[in-house]
Write an enzyme that holds these catalytic residues in place. Structure first.
Site, PDB file in Angstrom:
ATOM      1  N   ASP A   1      -4.887  -5.813   5.928  1.00 37.77           N
ATOM      2  CA  ASP A   1      -3.934  -4.710   6.126  1.00 37.77           C
ATOM      3  C   ASP A   1      -4.528  -3.407   6.661  1.00 37.77           C
ATOM      4  O   ASP A   1      -4.035  -2.318   6.341  1.00 37.77           O
ATOM      5  CB  ASP A   1      -3.200  -4.410   4.818  1.00 37.77           C
ATOM      6  CG  ASP A   1      -2.209  -5.489   4.449  1.00 37.77           C
ATOM      7  OD1 ASP A   1      -1.978  -6.399   5.256  1.00 37.77           O
ATOM      8  OD2 ASP A   1      -1.659  -5.437   3.326  1.00 37.77           O
TER       9      ASP A   1
ATOM     10  N   LYS B   1       1.394 -11.818   7.404  1.00 40.68           N
ATOM     11  CA  LYS B   1       2.001 -12.132   6.111  1.00 40.68           C
ATOM     12  C   LYS B   1       3.191 -11.206   5.864  1.00 40.68           C
ATOM     13  O   LYS B   1       3.352 -10.177   6.538  1.00 40.68           O
ATOM     14  CB  LYS B   1       0.976 -11.968   4.988  1.00 40.68           C
ATOM     15  CG  LYS B   1       0.443 -10.541   4.806  1.00 40.68           C
ATOM     16  CD  LYS B   1      -0.627 -10.496   3.742  1.00 40.68           C
ATOM     17  CE  LYS B   1      -1.195  -9.098   3.561  1.00 40.68           C
ATOM     18  NZ  LYS B   1      -0.219  -8.138   3.033  1.00 40.68           N
TER      19      LYS B   1
ATOM     20  N   CYS C   1      -2.567  -5.821  -2.091  1.00 43.09           N
ATOM     21  CA  CYS C   1      -2.660  -6.985  -1.203  1.00 43.09           C
ATOM     22  C   CYS C   1      -4.036  -7.636  -1.215  1.00 43.09           C
ATOM     23  O   CYS C   1      -4.142  -8.864  -1.124  1.00 43.09           O
ATOM     24  CB  CYS C   1      -2.277  -6.590   0.220  1.00 43.09           C
ATOM     25  SG  CYS C   1      -0.514  -6.195   0.396  1.00 43.09           S
TER      26      CYS C   1
END
Length: 279
Positions: free
Chosen positions: A58, A168, A201
Site C-alpha cells: 500500500d 486487493k 494491511c
C-alpha cells in the site's frame, strides 16, 4: 526432430517443466541456496535469499501523499517520507540480489461490487459516502479506485519491469487475490513485509501468510502507520511472539552486500536436470 526439442513450460523460471511433443520433464530448476544471517527478534535469523520475496504493501498516493485520501480526512501521513527513503534503498538492493519484489496495492472496482459494508464502514462510519471510492475535494477521481492517481505508487518508489503487481480490496492481500498463487509459482518460503499501515494491511497480510505456512519477517524500519505509536509497538510485539520475526532492513542489506561480495554470481538457478534428455 522437432518433436524431440525440450522447451520450458511454466509461469516462472522457478516453476517450469520442460516439454516436447513426446516427453515432459517435471523436475524444476533448483536455486542455489544463498543464506544470509541478520539480527532479529525473538532470535537471530538466517534466511535463504533464493527462497525469499519482498512484499511492499500500500505505498500509494492515497495512503502516503499529503494530497491523498488519508491526509484529507485528517490522518498524519508524515511518517511516509522516512519510509519512502528507506524503501527506495531496500527495494533495488534486494531486487539486485535476485529477491522477487511484489507491489501489493489497494485498487478497487468503480462499482465497489465486491466490497461488503464492513469494509466500507472502516472509513465511512456514518454512511455518508466519504470513504473508499469517494471523490476527494479538488480531486478528479475516486479514492483508491483502480487506474486513479490515488491508487498509483507514491512518488519516490519505482517498480522495475520484472516486479509483480497484485491488487486487493481488503486489509489482507491474500483474500480474493492471486497473491498466494503468485508466491507459490515463485517457489518462495520466506516473505519480507514492508509498507503501510503496519498495524492494519501489513499485519493482516502477514498474519494470513503465517497461517498459510510462509516464514513471515517484518522489517521494522520498512513499515509505518498513521495509528498511535502504541499500535506499532503492539504490532511488533505480536509479530515476534506469534507470527514470525522482526528484523531491520538496514541489517539485511548489510548482510546481502557482504554475501554478494564473498559469493559473486550466487543468485543463479542451478538446474536439477541434465541438459540432455532421453525421449
Amino acid at each position: 526432430m522437432s518433436g524431440d526439442i525440450m522447451r520450458p513450460l511454466g509461469p516462472t523460471e522457478r516453476n517450469s517443466w520442460r516439454a516436447s511433443g513426446r516427453h515432459v520433464d517435471l523436475t524444476r530448476p533448483v536455486p542455489a541456496p544463498r543464506p544470509v544471517s541478520v539480527p532479529a527478534a525473538p532470535q537471530r535469523l538466517t534466511l535463504d535469499l533464493a527462497r525469499t520475496a519482498l512484499i511492499v504493501v500500500d505505498m500509494q498516493n492515497d495512503f502516503c501523499s499529503p494530497k491523498g485520501w488519508l491526509a484529507s480526512i485528517g490522518l498524519d501521513v508524515s511518517g511516509a517520507d522516512r519510509l519512502i527513503a528507506s524503501l527506495a534503498a531496500t527495494v533495488p538492493a534486494l531486487r539486485a540480489a535476485g529477491v522477487p519484489v511484489i507491489w501489493l496495492t489497494w485498487a478497487g472496482r468503480a462499482d465497489r461490487a465486491n466490497i461488503p459494508p464492513n469494509v466500507l464502514h472502516a472509513y465511512d462510519i456514518a454512511g455518508e459516502g466519504g470513504g473508499i471510492g469517494a471523490v476527494l475535494p479538488g480531486a478528479d477521481s475516486p479514492s483508491l479506485e483502480e487506474g486513479s492517481w490515488g491508487a498509483e505508487l507514491v512518488e519516490g518508489l519505482e517498480p522495475a519491469a520484472g516486479d509483480t503487481h497484485v491488487t486487493k480490496q481488503r486489509m489482507s492481500g491474500f483474500f480474493d487475490t492471486p497473491l498466494d498463487s503468485v508466491l507459490r509459482n515463485l517457489r518462495v518460503d520466506t516473505l519480507l513485509f514492508t509498507g503501510v499501515n503496519a498495524d492494519q494491511c501489513v499485519l493482516a497480510t502477514l498474519t494470513d501468510a503465517a497461517c498459510l505456512g510462509y516464514d513471515a519477517v517484518l522489517l521494522e524500519d520498512g513499515v509505518a502507520t498513521t495509528s498511535p505509536e502504541f499500535c506499532l509497538r503492539a504490532t511488533l510485539y505480536n509479530v515476534e511472539r506469534c507470527f514470525g520475526f522482526v528484523a531491520r532492513g538496514a541489517d539485511l542489506l548489510a548482510a546481502v552486500r557482504n554475501s554478494t561480495a564473498t559469493s559473486p554470481g550466487s543468485g543463479a538457478l542451478a538446474p536439477a536436470r541434465s541438459s540432455a534428455c532421453t525421449v
